[in-house]
Design a protein around this motif. Structure first.
Motif, PDB file in Angstrom:
ATOM      1  N   LEU A 433       0.846  -1.189   0.000  1.00 13.70           N
ATOM      2  CA  LEU A 433       0.000   0.000   0.000  1.00 13.70           C
ATOM      3  C   LEU A 433       0.878   1.234   0.000  1.00 13.70           C
ATOM      4  O   LEU A 433       1.905   1.270   0.679  1.00 13.70           O
ATOM      5  CB  LEU A 433      -0.854   0.025   1.277  1.00 13.70           C
ATOM      6  N   ASP A 434       0.458   2.236  -0.763  1.00 16.61           N
ATOM      7  CA  ASP A 434       1.238   3.472  -0.780  1.00 16.61           C
ATOM      8  C   ASP A 434       0.313   4.628  -1.173  1.00 16.61           C
ATOM      9  O   ASP A 434      -0.802   4.390  -1.649  1.00 16.61           O
ATOM     10  CB  ASP A 434       2.392   3.343  -1.796  1.00 16.61           C
ATOM     11  N   VAL A 435       0.774   5.810  -0.975  1.00 15.12           N
ATOM     12  CA  VAL A 435       0.021   6.976  -1.447  1.00 15.12           C
ATOM     13  C   VAL A 435       0.806   7.568  -2.607  1.00 15.12           C
ATOM     14  O   VAL A 435       2.004   7.861  -2.467  1.00 15.12           O
ATOM     15  CB  VAL A 435      -0.145   8.029  -0.315  1.00 15.12           C
ATOM     16  N   ASN A 436       0.151   7.690  -3.773  1.00 11.94           N
ATOM     17  CA  ASN A 436       0.890   8.150  -4.961  1.00 11.94           C
ATOM     18  C   ASN A 436       0.995   9.670  -5.015  1.00 11.94           C
ATOM     19  O   ASN A 436       0.508  10.378  -4.124  1.00 11.94           O
ATOM     20  CB  ASN A 436       0.273   7.562  -6.239  1.00 11.94           C
ATOM     21  N   GLU A 437       1.614  10.153  -6.075  1.00  8.10           N
ATOM     22  CA  GLU A 437       1.861  11.592  -6.181  1.00  8.10           C
ATOM     23  C   GLU A 437       0.579  12.401  -6.220  1.00  8.10           C
ATOM     24  O   GLU A 437       0.554  13.585  -5.876  1.00  8.10           O
ATOM     25  CB  GLU A 437       2.697  11.873  -7.435  1.00  8.10           C
ATOM     26  N   LYS A 438      -0.491  11.768  -6.698  1.00 10.25           N
ATOM     27  CA  LYS A 438      -1.773  12.486  -6.773  1.00 10.25           C
ATOM     28  C   LYS A 438      -2.508  12.466  -5.438  1.00 10.25           C
ATOM     29  O   LYS A 438      -3.630  12.971  -5.328  1.00 10.25           O
ATOM     30  CB  LYS A 438      -2.663  11.840  -7.835  1.00 10.25           C
ATOM     31  N   GLY A 439      -1.919  11.858  -4.463  1.00  5.48           N
ATOM     32  CA  GLY A 439      -2.571  11.784  -3.155  1.00  5.48           C
ATOM     33  C   GLY A 439      -3.621  10.698  -3.095  1.00  5.48           C
ATOM     34  O   GLY A 439      -4.519  10.741  -2.259  1.00  5.48           O
ATOM     35  N   GLU A 440      -3.529   9.732  -3.990  1.00  3.51           N
ATOM     36  CA  GLU A 440      -4.485   8.619  -3.973  1.00  3.51           C
ATOM     37  C   GLU A 440      -3.843   7.411  -3.281  1.00  3.51           C
ATOM     38  O   GLU A 440      -2.627   7.217  -3.349  1.00  3.51           O
ATOM     39  CB  GLU A 440      -4.857   8.212  -5.406  1.00  3.51           C
ATOM     40  N   LEU A 441      -4.704   6.646  -2.663  1.00  2.00           N
ATOM     41  CA  LEU A 441      -4.213   5.407  -2.065  1.00  2.00           C
ATOM     42  C   LEU A 441      -4.002   4.389  -3.184  1.00  2.00           C
ATOM     43  O   LEU A 441      -4.892   4.186  -4.018  1.00  2.00           O
ATOM     44  CB  LEU A 441      -5.223   4.850  -1.055  1.00  2.00           C
ATOM     45  N   GLU A 442      -2.846   3.803  -3.225  1.00  7.20           N
ATOM     46  CA  GLU A 442      -2.530   2.878  -4.311  1.00  7.20           C
ATOM     47  C   GLU A 442      -2.234   1.496  -3.710  1.00  7.20           C
ATOM     48  O   GLU A 442      -1.302   1.331  -2.912  1.00  7.20           O
ATOM     49  CB  GLU A 442      -1.305   3.386  -5.063  1.00  7.20           C
ATOM     50  N   TRP A 443      -3.035   0.569  -4.099  1.00  6.68           N
ATOM     51  CA  TRP A 443      -2.902  -0.793  -3.562  1.00  6.68           C
ATOM     52  C   TRP A 443      -2.337  -1.685  -4.680  1.00  6.68           C
ATOM     53  O   TRP A 443      -2.943  -1.826  -5.729  1.00  6.68           O
ATOM     54  CB  TRP A 443      -4.279  -1.293  -3.128  1.00  6.68           C
ATOM     55  N   THR A 444      -1.167  -2.213  -4.457  1.00  8.67           N
ATOM     56  CA  THR A 444      -0.557  -3.090  -5.454  1.00  8.67           C
ATOM     57  C   THR A 444      -1.062  -4.520  -5.247  1.00  8.67           C
ATOM     58  O   THR A 444      -0.977  -5.060  -4.143  1.00  8.67           O
ATOM     59  CB  THR A 444       0.983  -3.071  -5.320  1.00  8.67           C
ATOM     60  N   VAL A 445      -1.565  -5.070  -6.309  1.00  8.95           N
ATOM     61  CA  VAL A 445      -2.141  -6.415  -6.239  1.00  8.95           C
ATOM     62  C   VAL A 445      -1.563  -7.274  -7.353  1.00  8.95           C
ATOM     63  O   VAL A 445      -1.471  -6.834  -8.500  1.00  8.95           O
ATOM     64  CB  VAL A 445      -3.689  -6.351  -6.380  1.00  8.95           C
ATOM     65  N   TRP A 446      -1.149  -8.459  -7.012  1.00 11.36           N
ATOM     66  CA  TRP A 446      -0.709  -9.407  -8.029  1.00 11.36           C
ATOM     67  C   TRP A 446      -1.882 -10.335  -8.332  1.00 11.36           C
ATOM     68  O   TRP A 446      -2.395 -11.003  -7.427  1.00 11.36           O
ATOM     69  CB  TRP A 446       0.461 -10.247  -7.523  1.00 11.36           C
ATOM     70  N   SER A 447      -2.245 -10.360  -9.574  1.00  8.73           N
ATOM     71  CA  SER A 447      -3.364 -11.206  -9.985  1.00  8.73           C
ATOM     72  C   SER A 447      -2.824 -12.406 -10.769  1.00  8.73           C
ATOM     73  O   SER A 447      -2.087 -12.257 -11.740  1.00  8.73           O
ATOM     74  CB  SER A 447      -4.307 -10.378 -10.857  1.00  8.73           C
TER      75      SER A 447
END
Lengths: 500, 192
Positions: A433-447
């Motif tokens: 989980l991270d917060v990107n440059e746009k201030g959005e929560l970014e959840w990395t998921v491997w599918s």
């Protein structure tokens, strides 16, 4: 020939003779709990003190955990919704096992009373409200002079060969520390940014017996133990080296093992360590030491946790931190929320009946705490690693994997409340989980996009077959109010072998 | 083959391998340790801890063997038993040292072999080999009874529970088995 002659003959047999004598002999198996405890303890001890053993310390790679999650027996209880019953049933079952193990009778006790007794015995701090409210105590601060009278026998168990590397990716750049040790025990560390050397330093054994390095945003934390004689316990110490190679501070952080370090936005560094004498006794202490950017000790607190807590990952959270902690037998994983004063404010757990769950990331965002989890069915964990039928087709392997794994994004509010499922992706693994440059929560998921059964042992052994999966990397994006924005296909594919 | 596979699992994935190893041989290791520590101050938790040390030692030995490329014929079961015995003896030693007690137990004395001639050692090895062959020739359950009684130090009651035989049956079989052993070994068996 008499009894003693036979006894003595058996007693003096060497390993080959015993191997011969005992071939075909089978002793009673240990009960499941003892098995688990012994295996876990042996695993921990195998990495203990010095010499060969330290060199041979088995270390679990994150890759291995991600691939199978077999090493992590994470039983976490969710306290809401349809999972409440499962959590209750699991606790009741554990309580019955506990009674049986200790020769206690449940006669005359109701289901809830059995659980109550179990809780009282079992030291689960969460059942007593915020962990350590009554039991935690603070040791001295200002120079950190922790008492030396309770040295853990396994204090030095983290010493590893310095011929290792530590790396992470930050802002699209690869940071890496390479370490090597010469014959005199002097450690040379070199930090690289995208393969360009930034600095190098040496650590003399007289100053610090090197253990490991942590890459944080404000530099690199070097962890070790200060030299000591046999009458003193091993005292851990750390130093911060900035990205221009300057030593910023050097501080003792007390005894303790399984140390983790995390950098905070204010430039301070927090250390979390396990302090106890026996990993299976009710005397676990989670030590939190926080050191400011100028080397001042901001806090040093010991939190009584009952069952010892081995810190998994540590994250910044508000003015404090969140850590994931396992108990010593790996049977439970909890999240501990720690205030700026180093004290545990509360802890939460999470479980899914029939699934093993692993918390892979935590982020505070929009006033809530988001938790990334990957979960795998117990059946999958038992078989996917090395017990697969080699005749399994790729399609069957893929179906098995998809049906047996899922990524979960949990959420709980910062002030309190239990985690609940916020988002779920089947056949996937929540990675980060991270917060990107746009201030959005970014959840990395491997599918999972492909899977096949392959021998997972050295080439000469064709008996163990495991699933080898390939994943497509997605980013799920969420706005500050928690609303879902998009699922973004990064176009990347991984086989899980890349260190995260 | 089973042990070879187990060894490879341990080396490939130490934690999972250790779990399998304990599942397979944990009972035996604990029984060996228990036989040496029972009747002393040590409790089951100590025995468990000693067992964990045993498995950790084995792992270290295994890594060393791997390093030297000498993994063939690694006597897993035998090695575990030897380590378990040593570990238990160490535990007793430590206890007696700390307690300032002079140990006179067979466990301690057995851990310190008396010096002897090469011929004696050779003869003893031959005797042990003959004993192993004789015990194996007893067939089950008698061989198991002898191992449990003389190697694991279990009582007739414990053996009866483990083998699903009655206690009196265990005693009878033990007596007969000892007579057979005597015959095989070419000597007289006499009770102490």
């Amino acid at each position: 020939m008499n009894d003693n002659d036979i006894k003595n003959a058996f007693e003096s047999m060497n390993e080959n003779e015993l191997e011969e004598l005992l071939s075909g002999f089978r002793a009673e198996s240990l009960d499941e709990l003892t098995k688990k405890r012994t295996a876990k303890s042996a695993f921990i001890k195998a990495g203990s003190p010095s010499g060969e053993r330290a060199a041979a310390r088995p270390r679990i790679s994150r890759r291995a955990m991600i691939a199978i999650a077999a090493c992590l027996a994470l039983v976490i209880a969710l306290g809401a919704g349809s999972f409440a019953y499962a959590a209750e049933a699991k606790e009741y079952k554990a309580a019955l096992a506990y009674f049986e193990e200790n020769g206690l009778s449940t006669e005359g006790l109701s289901r809830s009373e059995i659980k109550e007794v179990y809780r009282n015995f079992r030291i689960s701090a969460s059942e007593e409200g915020p962990n350590g409210e009554k039991k935690e105590h603070e040791t001295s601060i200002g120079g950190v002079s922790f008492p030396a009278d309770a040295a853990a026998p396994a204090d030095d168990d983290e010493f590893i060969h310095a011929d290792s590397r530590w790396s992470r990716t930050r802002n699209g750049h690869r940071e890496r520390i390479d370490g090597s040790r010469d014959e005199d025990g002097v450690i040379t560390l070199i930090k690289y940014l995208d393969d360009t050397p930034l600095w190098s330093c040496t650590v003399e054994p007289q100053k610090l017996s090197f253990i490991t390095a942590f890459l944080i945003d404000d530099g690199t934390v070097i962890l070790g133990a200060i030299p000591h004689d046999e009458t003193k316990p091993s005292i851990k110490a750390a130093m911060l080296i900035s990205d221009d190679g300057t030593e910023m501070w050097f501080r003792e952080i007390g005894k303790g093992r399984e140390v983790r370090a995390v950098g905070a936005p204010d430039g301070s560094v927090a250390f979390f360590s396990l302090v106890n004498e026996d990993p299976y006794k009710n005397n676990g202490i989670l030590r939190v030491t926080r050191i400011a950017s100028d080397g001042e000790i901001l806090c040093a607190a010991d939190n009584f946790t009952g069952m010892p807590v081995i810190v998994g990952e540590a994250y910044c959270f508000g003015e404090g931190f969140i850590i994931t902690g396992f108990d010593a037998i790996g049977a439970e994983q909890r999240l501990y929320m720690i205030g700026a004063d180093g004290r545990i404010s509360r802890n939460v757990d999470y479980a899914l009946d029939g699934w093993e769950c692993y918390i892979s990331g935590v982020k505070e965002f929009g006033g809530k705490v988001y938790i990334s989890v990957y979960a795998a069915k117990e059946e999958f964990i038992e078989t996917a690693g090395s017990e697969m039928d080699p005749a399994t087709t790729d399609e069957e392997a893929l179906e098995f994997t998809i049906n047996s794994t899922k990524a979960l994004l949990l959420v709980c509010d910062s002030a309190g409340g239990e985690p609940r499922i916020f988002y779920e992706a089947e056949g996937s693994m929540g990675i980060d989980l991270d917060v990107n440059e746009k201030g959005e929560l970014e959840w990395t998921v491997w599918s999972t996009c492909a899977a096949k059964v392959e021998p997972n042992m050295p080439a000469e052994d064709d008996e163990c077959y495991g699933i080898k999966a390939t994943f497509r990397v997605y980013k799920y994006r969420f706005a500050e109010d928690g609303s879902f924005i998009e699922r973004f296909d990064t176009g990347k594919v991984t086989d899980g072998s890349v260190e995260l | 083959m089973k042990d070879e596979k187990l060894l490879k699992t341990i080396l490939r994935d130490p934690e999972a391998g250790m779990e399998r190893l304990v599942a397979e041989y944990g009972g035996l290791v604990c029984a060996v340790i228990r036989s040496r520590l029972s009747g002393t101050r040590f409790c089951e938790a100590d025995i468990e801890d000693c067992a964990a040390e045993t498995f950790a030692d084995l792992y270290a030995g295994l890594k060393a063997a791997e390093h030297s490329g000498d993994l063939s014929g690694f006597p897993l079961k035998g090695r575990l038993c030897v380590i378990a015995k040593r570990r238990a003896a160490d535990m007793l030693r430590r206890f007696y040292r700390e307690a300032d007690v002079v140990p006179l137990t067979p466990e301690i004395s057995a851990a310190v072999p008396a010096p002897g001639s090469v011929e004696e050692a050779f003869a003893e090895a031959e005797t042990r080999a003959a004993l192993i062959a004789a015990v194996k020739a007893l067939g089950r359950p008698d061989s198991e009874i002898i191992i449990r009684k003389f190697f694991l130090g279990q009582s007739a009651k414990e053996i009866a529970e483990a083998t699903s035989l009655s206690e009196s049956n265990v005693n009878t079989r033990t007596h007969r088995a000892l007579k057979k052993l005597k015959k095989s070994m070419g000597g007289e068996y006499y009770e102490r």
